[in-house]
Write a protein that holds these residues in place. Structure first.
Motif, PDB file in Angstrom:
ATOM      1  N   MET A   1       0.857  -1.151  -0.126  1.00  0.00           N
ATOM      2  CA  MET A   1      -0.036   0.034   0.183  1.00  0.00           C
ATOM      3  C   MET A   1       0.765   1.476  -0.003  1.00  0.00           C
ATOM      4  O   MET A   1       0.477   2.215  -0.600  1.00  0.00           O
ATOM      5  N   TYR A   2       1.910   1.046   0.741  1.00  0.00           N
ATOM      6  CA  TYR A   2       3.032   2.312   0.711  1.00  0.00           C
ATOM      7  C   TYR A   2       4.273   2.043   0.463  1.00  0.00           C
ATOM      8  O   TYR A   2       5.345   2.493   1.012  1.00  0.00           O
ATOM      9  N   THR A   3       4.336   1.591  -1.148  1.00  0.00           N
ATOM     10  CA  THR A   3       5.622   1.366  -1.589  1.00  0.00           C
ATOM     11  C   THR A   3       6.378   2.525  -1.864  1.00  0.00           C
ATOM     12  O   THR A   3       7.607   2.179  -1.953  1.00  0.00           O
ATOM     13  N   ASP A   4       5.652   3.567  -1.990  1.00  0.00           N
ATOM     14  CA  ASP A   4       6.759   4.711  -2.530  1.00  0.00           C
ATOM     15  C   ASP A   4       7.418   5.613  -1.321  1.00  0.00           C
ATOM     16  O   ASP A   4       7.818   6.880  -1.384  1.00  0.00           O
ATOM     17  N   ALA A   5       7.054   5.115   0.038  1.00  0.00           N
ATOM     18  CA  ALA A   5       7.230   5.843   1.229  1.00  0.00           C
ATOM     19  C   ALA A   5       7.861   4.827   2.352  1.00  0.00           C
ATOM     20  O   ALA A   5       7.724   3.583   2.245  1.00  0.00           O
ATOM     21  N   MET A   6       8.437   5.321   3.418  1.00  0.00           N
ATOM     22  CA  MET A   6       8.725   4.567   4.625  1.00  0.00           C
ATOM     23  C   MET A   6       7.944   4.865   5.676  1.00  0.00           C
ATOM     24  O   MET A   6       7.451   5.936   5.816  1.00  0.00           O
ATOM     25  N   LEU A   7       7.569   4.071   6.472  1.00  0.00           N
ATOM     26  CA  LEU A   7       6.917   4.021   7.645  1.00  0.00           C
ATOM     27  C   LEU A   7       7.843   4.158   8.991  1.00  0.00           C
ATOM     28  O   LEU A   7       8.853   3.451   8.982  1.00  0.00           O
ATOM     29  N   ILE A   8       7.722   5.487   9.453  1.00  0.00           N
ATOM     30  CA  ILE A   8       8.830   5.786  10.595  1.00  0.00           C
ATOM     31  C   ILE A   8       7.747   5.588  11.828  1.00  0.00           C
ATOM     32  O   ILE A   8       6.746   6.266  11.978  1.00  0.00           O
ATOM     33  N   GLU A   9       8.380   4.914  12.561  1.00  0.00           N
ATOM     34  CA  GLU A   9       7.548   4.234  14.024  1.00  0.00           C
ATOM     35  C   GLU A   9       8.035   4.716  15.228  1.00  0.00           C
ATOM     36  O   GLU A   9       9.443   4.650  15.366  1.00  0.00           O
ATOM     37  N   GLY A  10       7.313   4.948  16.116  1.00  0.00           N
ATOM     38  CA  GLY A  10       7.874   5.392  17.533  1.00  0.00           C
ATOM     39  C   GLY A  10       7.762   7.043  17.746  1.00  0.00           C
ATOM     40  O   GLY A  10       7.930   7.879  16.947  1.00  0.00           O
ATOM     41  N   LYS A  11       7.763   7.160  19.180  1.00  0.00           N
ATOM     42  CA  LYS A  11       7.595   8.663  19.474  1.00  0.00           C
ATOM     43  C   LYS A  11       8.810   9.544  19.060  1.00  0.00           C
ATOM     44  O   LYS A  11       8.583  10.730  18.528  1.00  0.00           O
ATOM     45  N   ASN A  12       9.851   8.999  19.632  1.00  0.00           N
ATOM     46  CA  ASN A  12      11.002   9.877  19.184  1.00  0.00           C
ATOM     47  C   ASN A  12      11.442   9.951  17.839  1.00  0.00           C
ATOM     48  O   ASN A  12      11.669  11.172  17.332  1.00  0.00           O
ATOM     49  N   ALA A  13      11.182   8.791  16.988  1.00  0.00           N
ATOM     50  CA  ALA A  13      11.742   8.800  15.470  1.00  0.00           C
ATOM     51  C   ALA A  13      10.406   9.881  14.864  1.00  0.00           C
ATOM     52  O   ALA A  13      10.810  10.583  13.856  1.00  0.00           O
ATOM     53  N   ALA A  56      -5.429  -1.076  13.617  1.00  0.00           N
ATOM     54  CA  ALA A  56      -5.162  -0.578  12.390  1.00  0.00           C
ATOM     55  C   ALA A  56      -3.431  -0.286  12.317  1.00  0.00           C
ATOM     56  O   ALA A  56      -2.578  -0.411  11.376  1.00  0.00           O
ATOM     57  N   LEU A  57      -3.036   0.379  13.492  1.00  0.00           N
ATOM     58  CA  LEU A  57      -1.550   0.669  13.685  1.00  0.00           C
ATOM     59  C   LEU A  57      -0.568  -0.559  13.815  1.00  0.00           C
ATOM     60  O   LEU A  57       0.302  -0.929  13.301  1.00  0.00           O
ATOM     61  N   ASP A  58      -1.419  -1.821  14.281  1.00  0.00           N
ATOM     62  CA  ASP A  58      -0.857  -2.774  14.552  1.00  0.00           C
ATOM     63  C   ASP A  58      -0.481  -3.566  13.050  1.00  0.00           C
ATOM     64  O   ASP A  58       0.482  -4.012  12.852  1.00  0.00           O
ATOM     65  N   ARG A  59      -1.333  -3.326  12.199  1.00  0.00           N
ATOM     66  CA  ARG A  59      -1.318  -3.860  11.004  1.00  0.00           C
ATOM     67  C   ARG A  59      -0.319  -3.334   9.924  1.00  0.00           C
ATOM     68  O   ARG A  59       0.395  -3.866   9.292  1.00  0.00           O
ATOM     69  N   MET A  60      -0.213  -2.093  10.298  1.00  0.00           N
ATOM     70  CA  MET A  60       0.821  -1.196   9.488  1.00  0.00           C
ATOM     71  C   MET A  60       2.224  -1.444   9.872  1.00  0.00           C
ATOM     72  O   MET A  60       3.137  -1.302   9.071  1.00  0.00           O
TER      73      MET A  60
END
Length: 244
Positions: A1-13, A56-60
């Motif tokens: 679904m998001y192949t052209d971008a990166m998923l950045i996870e976590g509060k600090n990041a 939803a967040l867990d799936r992503m």
């Protein structure tokens, strides 16, 4: 679904993405999160955001440690060597550049970026091939430091070393058997070459360097993880420069 971008996870990041120069497409926030401080920063940043449930967040999530925040970020924008050098001189500093020769582990890369940002490194140079690139893991491990660090991806690091020497840089390869870094003059514009985890600094690259520097060690193990070695060398460079 998001192949052209990166998923950045976590509060600090996610926080560092907002503060830095990242191009954020959207931030997904856990409904009912107690971290209203970060929520307010997101709202004031003008970035598009959406509250979603935990499922939803867990799936992503790829890390399974999103802490209630996931940012959808456009792929990292690399810089040219000239941009890095010119920006360093504009700051009035003695340029300090890291050259990573064949680094492959994203965790090492992320840790090096984080240390480099803290130690005032102006930019990092990596080869286009046979090297780790900036990805989600690198950004997460760096605790968001990639948003503040200029990284250049080049076709041939040896060509860039020669160009840096023409610009007045001294180039040092960090390797066992070299001169103790604490006994080496680290003033002026310099670049430090750190080798890959398994290969070290390549022979041709080593030959192009002005000198080899080493960390004096006293234990029974005669080598350090590249990220740890980088941290120690950068600390010594800063120690010398601050004492003058």
């Amino acid at each position: 679904m998001y192949t052209d971008a990166m998923l950045i996870e976590g509060k600090n990041a996610v926080t560092e993405c907002i503060i830095g120069n990242s191009t954020i497409d959207k931030i997904f926030i856990l409904k009912g999160t107690t971290d209203q401080g970060l929520v307010n920063k997101i709202k004031h940043s003008g970035v598009q955001y959406q509250f979603v449930d935990k499922a939803a967040l867990d799936r992503m999530s790829k890390t399974k440690n999103h802490q209630g925040f996931i940012a959808l970020v456009t792929d990292y924008k690399y810089y040219s060597i000239d941009e890095i050098v010119n920006d360093a001189y504009k700051k009035g500093s003695q340029p300090l550049i890291l050259i990573l020769d064949g680094l492959e582990d994203p965790h090492n890369f992320g840790n090096i970026i984080r240390t480099a940002e803290c130690m005032g490194v102006d930019g990092i140079l990596i080869p286009k091939n046979r090297s780790v690139s900036v990805n989600e893991t690198v950004i997460r491990v760096s605790a968001g430091a990639t948003t503040h660090m200029h990284i250049s991806k080049v076709v041939n690091i040896n060509t860039e070393i020669e160009n840096l020497k023409k610009k007045g840089f001294w180039i040092f390869a960090a390797e066992a058997g070299g001169i103790d870094v604490a006994q080496t003059n680290m003033s002026g514009p310099i670049a430090i070459v750190m080798g890959g985890e398994n290969t070290g600094v390549s022979q041709l690259t080593r030959q192009l360097c002005d000198a080899r520097v080493s960390i004096t060690m006293y234990g029974k193990i005669n080598s350090l993880n590249v990220a740890n070695a980088t941290a120690m060398i950068l600390y010594e460079i800063n120690r010398q420069r601050k004492s003058k």
